[in-house]
Design a protein around this motif. Structure first.
Motif, PDB file in Angstrom:
ATOM      1  N   GLU A   1     -19.411   0.281  -4.153  1.00  0.00           N
ATOM      2  CA  GLU A   1     -18.381   0.769  -3.066  1.00  0.00           C
ATOM      3  C   GLU A   1     -18.175   2.282  -3.121  1.00  0.00           C
ATOM      4  N   ASP A   2     -17.982   2.763  -4.512  1.00  0.00           N
ATOM      5  CA  ASP A   2     -17.498   3.855  -4.810  1.00  0.00           C
ATOM      6  C   ASP A   2     -18.491   4.797  -4.426  1.00  0.00           C
ATOM      7  N   ALA A   3     -19.925   4.505  -4.480  1.00  0.00           N
ATOM      8  CA  ALA A   3     -20.939   5.552  -4.270  1.00  0.00           C
ATOM      9  C   ALA A   3     -21.229   5.388  -2.795  1.00  0.00           C
ATOM     10  N   GLY A   4     -20.574   4.618  -1.898  1.00  0.00           N
ATOM     11  CA  GLY A   4     -20.619   4.477  -0.477  1.00  0.00           C
ATOM     12  C   GLY A   4     -21.768   3.695  -0.081  1.00  0.00           C
TER      13      GLY A   4
ATOM     14  N   LYS B   1     -27.613   6.490  -3.539  1.00  0.00           N
ATOM     15  CA  LYS B   1     -26.317   5.836  -3.660  1.00  0.00           C
ATOM     16  C   LYS B   1     -26.337   4.570  -5.014  1.00  0.00           C
ATOM     17  N   ILE B   2     -27.495   3.787  -4.923  1.00  0.00           N
ATOM     18  CA  ILE B   2     -27.609   3.044  -6.029  1.00  0.00           C
ATOM     19  C   ILE B   2     -27.841   3.695  -7.475  1.00  0.00           C
ATOM     20  N   ALA B   3     -28.658   4.584  -7.473  1.00  0.00           N
ATOM     21  CA  ALA B   3     -28.731   5.411  -8.733  1.00  0.00           C
ATOM     22  C   ALA B   3     -27.264   5.992  -9.184  1.00  0.00           C
ATOM     23  N   ILE B   4     -26.438   6.684  -8.251  1.00  0.00           N
ATOM     24  CA  ILE B   4     -25.101   7.009  -8.544  1.00  0.00           C
ATOM     25  C   ILE B   4     -24.151   5.726  -9.007  1.00  0.00           C
ATOM     26  N   ALA B   5     -24.497   4.922  -8.220  1.00  0.00           N
ATOM     27  CA  ALA B   5     -23.541   3.442  -8.739  1.00  0.00           C
ATOM     28  C   ALA B   5     -23.862   3.247 -10.292  1.00  0.00           C
ATOM     29  N   ARG B   6     -25.246   3.359 -10.658  1.00  0.00           N
ATOM     30  CA  ARG B   6     -25.539   2.959 -11.845  1.00  0.00           C
ATOM     31  C   ARG B   6     -25.154   3.880 -12.739  1.00  0.00           C
ATOM     32  N   ALA B   7     -25.091   5.266 -12.457  1.00  0.00           N
ATOM     33  CA  ALA B   7     -24.288   5.970 -13.516  1.00  0.00           C
ATOM     34  C   ALA B   7     -22.711   5.672 -13.544  1.00  0.00           C
ATOM     35  N   LEU B   8     -22.200   5.380 -12.522  1.00  0.00           N
ATOM     36  CA  LEU B   8     -20.808   4.898 -12.496  1.00  0.00           C
ATOM     37  C   LEU B   8     -20.583   3.761 -13.360  1.00  0.00           C
ATOM     38  N   TYR B   9     -21.526   2.940 -13.534  1.00  0.00           N
ATOM     39  CA  TYR B   9     -21.483   1.560 -13.990  1.00  0.00           C
ATOM     40  C   TYR B   9     -21.378   1.536 -15.516  1.00  0.00           C
ATOM     41  N   LYS B  10     -22.147   2.677 -16.086  1.00  0.00           N
ATOM     42  CA  LYS B  10     -22.250   2.846 -17.452  1.00  0.00           C
ATOM     43  C   LYS B  10     -20.841   3.114 -18.017  1.00  0.00           C
TER      44      LYS B  10
ATOM     45  N   ARG C   1     -18.353  13.122  -2.325  1.00  0.00           N
ATOM     46  CA  ARG C   1     -17.838  11.710  -2.399  1.00  0.00           C
ATOM     47  C   ARG C   1     -17.787  11.457  -4.287  1.00  0.00           C
ATOM     48  N   PHE C   2     -18.761  11.873  -4.914  1.00  0.00           N
ATOM     49  CA  PHE C   2     -18.944  11.678  -6.210  1.00  0.00           C
ATOM     50  C   PHE C   2     -17.842  12.355  -6.902  1.00  0.00           C
TER      51      PHE C   2
ATOM     52  N   ILE D   1     -14.677  10.391  -7.367  1.00  0.00           N
ATOM     53  CA  ILE D   1     -14.755   9.040  -8.156  1.00  0.00           C
ATOM     54  C   ILE D   1     -14.821   9.367  -9.544  1.00  0.00           C
ATOM     55  N   VAL D   2     -15.323  10.542  -9.995  1.00  0.00           N
ATOM     56  CA  VAL D   2     -15.489  10.620 -11.378  1.00  0.00           C
ATOM     57  C   VAL D   2     -14.230  10.924 -12.187  1.00  0.00           C
ATOM     58  N   THR D   3     -13.371  11.004 -11.817  1.00  0.00           N
ATOM     59  CA  THR D   3     -11.709  11.032 -12.265  1.00  0.00           C
ATOM     60  C   THR D   3     -11.779  11.965 -13.437  1.00  0.00           C
ATOM     61  N   ASP D   4     -11.476  11.397 -14.669  1.00  0.00           N
ATOM     62  CA  ASP D   4     -11.070  12.217 -15.714  1.00  0.00           C
ATOM     63  C   ASP D   4     -12.658  12.387 -16.767  1.00  0.00           C
ATOM     64  N   LYS D   5     -13.746  12.029 -15.977  1.00  0.00           N
ATOM     65  CA  LYS D   5     -15.029  12.629 -16.624  1.00  0.00           C
ATOM     66  C   LYS D   5     -15.277  14.063 -16.446  1.00  0.00           C
ATOM     67  N   THR D   6     -16.230  14.314 -17.368  1.00  0.00           N
ATOM     68  CA  THR D   6     -16.752  15.745 -17.330  1.00  0.00           C
ATOM     69  C   THR D   6     -18.076  15.515 -16.784  1.00  0.00           C
ATOM     70  N   ALA D   7     -18.054  16.329 -15.391  1.00  0.00           N
ATOM     71  CA  ALA D   7     -19.273  16.140 -14.501  1.00  0.00           C
ATOM     72  C   ALA D   7     -20.375  17.519 -14.506  1.00  0.00           C
ATOM     73  N   ILE D   8     -21.530  17.263 -14.595  1.00  0.00           N
ATOM     74  CA  ILE D   8     -22.376  18.367 -14.359  1.00  0.00           C
ATOM     75  C   ILE D   8     -23.450  18.298 -13.291  1.00  0.00           C
ATOM     76  N   TYR D   9     -23.313  19.203 -12.528  1.00  0.00           N
ATOM     77  CA  TYR D   9     -24.220  19.058 -11.437  1.00  0.00           C
ATOM     78  C   TYR D   9     -25.252  20.123 -11.381  1.00  0.00           C
ATOM     79  N   ILE D  10     -26.480  19.782 -10.996  1.00  0.00           N
ATOM     80  CA  ILE D  10     -27.651  20.600 -10.826  1.00  0.00           C
ATOM     81  C   ILE D  10     -27.904  20.707  -9.304  1.00  0.00           C
ATOM     82  N   SER D  11     -28.254  21.722  -8.804  1.00  0.00           N
ATOM     83  CA  SER D  11     -28.784  21.790  -7.245  1.00  0.00           C
ATOM     84  C   SER D  11     -29.361  23.249  -7.284  1.00  0.00           C
ATOM     85  N   HIS D  12     -30.259  23.205  -6.435  1.00  0.00           N
ATOM     86  CA  HIS D  12     -30.838  24.384  -5.519  1.00  0.00           C
ATOM     87  C   HIS D  12     -29.656  24.921  -4.523  1.00  0.00           C
TER      88      HIS D  12
END
Length: 623
Positions: free
Chosen positions: A488-491, A525-534, A559-560, A563-574
């Motif tokens: 749900e958090d991953a949409g 979205k499923i892949a992002i949910a997998r990352a959140l579940y860990k 959206r992501f 929902i990452v709250t207090d986690k450290t997030a790293i984004y790679i994008s063109h």
């Protein structure tokens, strides 16, 4: 692994086969017990028929006593029936065990593949070696699995030889009457000479076969290319992802068929085809010819002694049959030893792969589990180049992550972004410099614990053809409520409600006909949910949305980010617009960090690389 292969000696080949048998003993010991029982029964059965048939013929040619004939007939039928019954039972058992072993064959390499350092998995030399192993198996079945066939053949050969010796030894002990004109046959040297001639002939036959088998060994490297071509072009029409291209550009007719017709590897004119019609065929023909000569010598010697009066006509059947089986066993033994040596060249590949060492230091320190997720990571003058190349992928990288921050990593293709992530996750170790976690070099931490602090959604992430819930949790047993919340958090919540079996719905139709196919966006979205579940303190998105349009990508990142709250997030994008919400942006160019700052700061620097990239992409953005 890079050493050139040499033809192993018989001793070396035997040691490699023993090692292979040890592997099989650990995986499925039942295959040895069943093969032993089946092979012994199969090898003994002909001797049962030979022995009892000789008794019946001797009685018919002699006294013809009804009670004796009845006894021998009953014994013949009973023993033959018992042997047939046992052979059927043991053969079925052996076939089951060998089929199970065949299924486990790939498991040997899968376990090694999972245990390898990622740096080795990523090497072309390792891929080529593993590919050669699979091609050897597909080509002629050579390799570790072949050693089970050798075990079966060795048992058969030994039992055949033992049975033949026990039933034929009396042939050389029974004497021709001294008043016979053939009394010379009784001389020990005559028996030794006949036995030596038989052994010589029996040895020549497997030698010929082994010479013919050498052509398969020499052709193996060329067969690898042929199998690759067949595997790709032969199976390409069955690939749904290629179906459009194949039809739109007539690739089946213009590429596949042409390639097959012009590739000599698949024709009778290929090297192996010419050898099969030439020397390979001649060697096998010579082997059969020698076997026929041996049979003739056996018949001549046995009949000569019977004609001279050494034994009755029934014994002729016994000795001819026994000696024939004896030398078949001897030929089988020599032939299998030759095949074991030939297979040794293929086992060198197998064990070169299985013996690839794990060079990456695993560390010993425990990664402390902090409730405040206060982890600080620092790259200190890190440089890196991939194995087998002199080109630097990263050069003098210095960066420190702020806990709970959002870091965007941007740059052109080949600028070092993904390499940066691989080093962060310790898939590779730096060539120079060091990476620190809370002030300690990450090499000192236990590897399995260190990687637990990262959740990564890679650009080429993969989902398994398993139930949705297992894909998210990465396990067969999982917290269903947590999985639902992550989806749900991953949409993915609305799509989840529409699935026929909820979390138990299989993805794709590889394993279940009722499986569902999902779109690229749903898969992400499923892949992002997998990352959140860990639920790791570091979450990394390595261009997982590259196939989406800029607006859809920005929505997923936004959206992501919520929902990452207090986690450290790293984004790679063109796409720089997707990273505007980040606290800091690192701009990579030619393996170096050339700029650091917020979007506003970097966009204001008109001489910087970020400004150049931003303006080049501005036409795709919506403000």
């Amino acid at each position: 692994m890079e050493n050139e292969k040499t033809t192993p000696t018989y001793h070396q080949a035997w040691k490699m086969n023993l090692r292979a048998w040890k592997i099989w003993w650990g995986l499925c010991p039942g295959v040895f017990f069943s093969t032993l029982a089946s092979s012994i029964t199969e090898a003994i059965t002909p001797y049962v028929t030979i022995f009892f048939s000789a008794r019946i013929i001797n009685e018919l040619a002699g006294n013809r006593r009804p009670e004796e004939l009845t006894k021998w007939v009953i014994l013949t039928l009973s023993c033959t029936a018992i042997c047939a019954l046992l052979q059927g039972i043991f053969s079925r058992w052996a076939n089951y065990e060998k089929a199970s072993a065949s299924r486990l064959d790939s498991q040997i390499y899968m376990k090694k593949m999972l245990a390898l350092d990622y740096a080795d998995i990523d090497r072309q030399a390792v891929f080529d070696l593993y590919s050669q192993i699979r091609q050897n198996d597909q080509w002629t079945g050579w390799g570790i699995y072949k050693t089970l066939y050798f075990f079966e053949e060795l048992v058969m050969a030994v039992v055949q030889i033992a049975g033949g010796v026990s039933l034929s030894v009396s042939l050389f002990l029974l004497k021709v009457p001294q008043n016979s004109s053939l009394a010379l046959i009784n001389h020990p040297l005559f028996a030794v000479g006949i036995m030596g001639l038989m052994l010589l002939i029996a040895a020549v036959s497997p030698i010929c076969v082994n010479q013919g088998n050498q052509y398969w060994v020499r052709y193996a490297s060329k067969a690898k290319l042929g199998n690759r071509i067949f595997g790709f072009y032969g199976q390409m029409p069955m690939d749904k992802k290629r179906a459009w291209d194949i039809r739109m550009y007539q690739q089946q007719e213009n590429v596949c068929d042409v390639y097959f017709s012009q590739t000599e590897l698949f024709t009778p004119n290929s090297a192996i085809g010419r050898n099969a019609k030439g020397p390979m065929g001649l060697w096998n023909a010579l082997s059969r010819c020698v076997s026929a000569i041996l049979t003739g010598v056996v018949y001549a010697f046995v009949c000569l002694k019977a004609w001279a009066g050494a034994f009755g006509v029934g014994s002729v059947t016994q000795y001819v049959g026994a000696i024939t089986q004896l030398f078949q066993g001897l030929s089988r033994l020599l032939q299998v030893l030759g095949m074991m040596r030939a297979n040794g060249e293929f086992l060198q590949d197998n064990f070169a792969f299985l013996d690839i060492p794990n060079r990456m230091y695993q560390g010993s320190l425990t990664t402390e589990k902090r409730s405040d997720r206060n982890y600080e990571v620092e790259f200190r003058d890190v440089s890196f180049r991939y194995p087998d190349t002199d080109q630097w992928a990263l050069r003098h990288v210095n960066i420190k992550f702020r806990v709970g921050s959002r870091l965007a990593v941007v740059g052109m293709n080949g600028s070092g972004k993904t390499t940066f992530i691989k080093l962060l996750c310790r898939l590779y170790d730096p060539t120079e410099g060091e990476i620190l976690l809370n002030g300690i070099n990450i090499r000192k931490y236990r590897y399995d614990e260190y990687i637990r602090i990262f959740s990564v959604v890679f650009q080429d992430f993969k989902l398994l053809s398993l139930p949705l819930g297992e894909n998210v949790a990465g396990a067969a047993r999982y917290d269903r409520d947590r999985v639902k919340q992550c989806l749900e958090d991953a949409g993915f919540g609305q799509r989840l409600e529409a699935l026929p079996h909820g979390l138990d719905t299989y993805l794709h139709k590889d394993l279940k006909d009722e499986g569902v196919d999902i779109s690229g966006g749903e898969a992400q979205k499923i892949a992002i949910a997998r990352a959140l579940y860990k639920d790791a303190p570091f979450i990394i998105l390595d261009e997982p949305t590259a196939a989406l349009d800029p607006i859809a990508e920005a929505e997923i990142y936004s959206r992501f980010n919520d929902i990452v709250t207090d986690k450290t997030a790293i984004y790679i994008s063109h796409r720089l617009s997707s990273c505007k919400f980040c606290d800091e942006i690192a701009v990579f160019h030619e393996g170096e960090i050339v700029q650091m700052g917020t979007h506003e700061e970097l966009a204001a620097d008109t001489s910087g690389k970020y400004y150049e990239l931003w303006n080049a992409q501005a036409q795709y953005y919506t403000e």
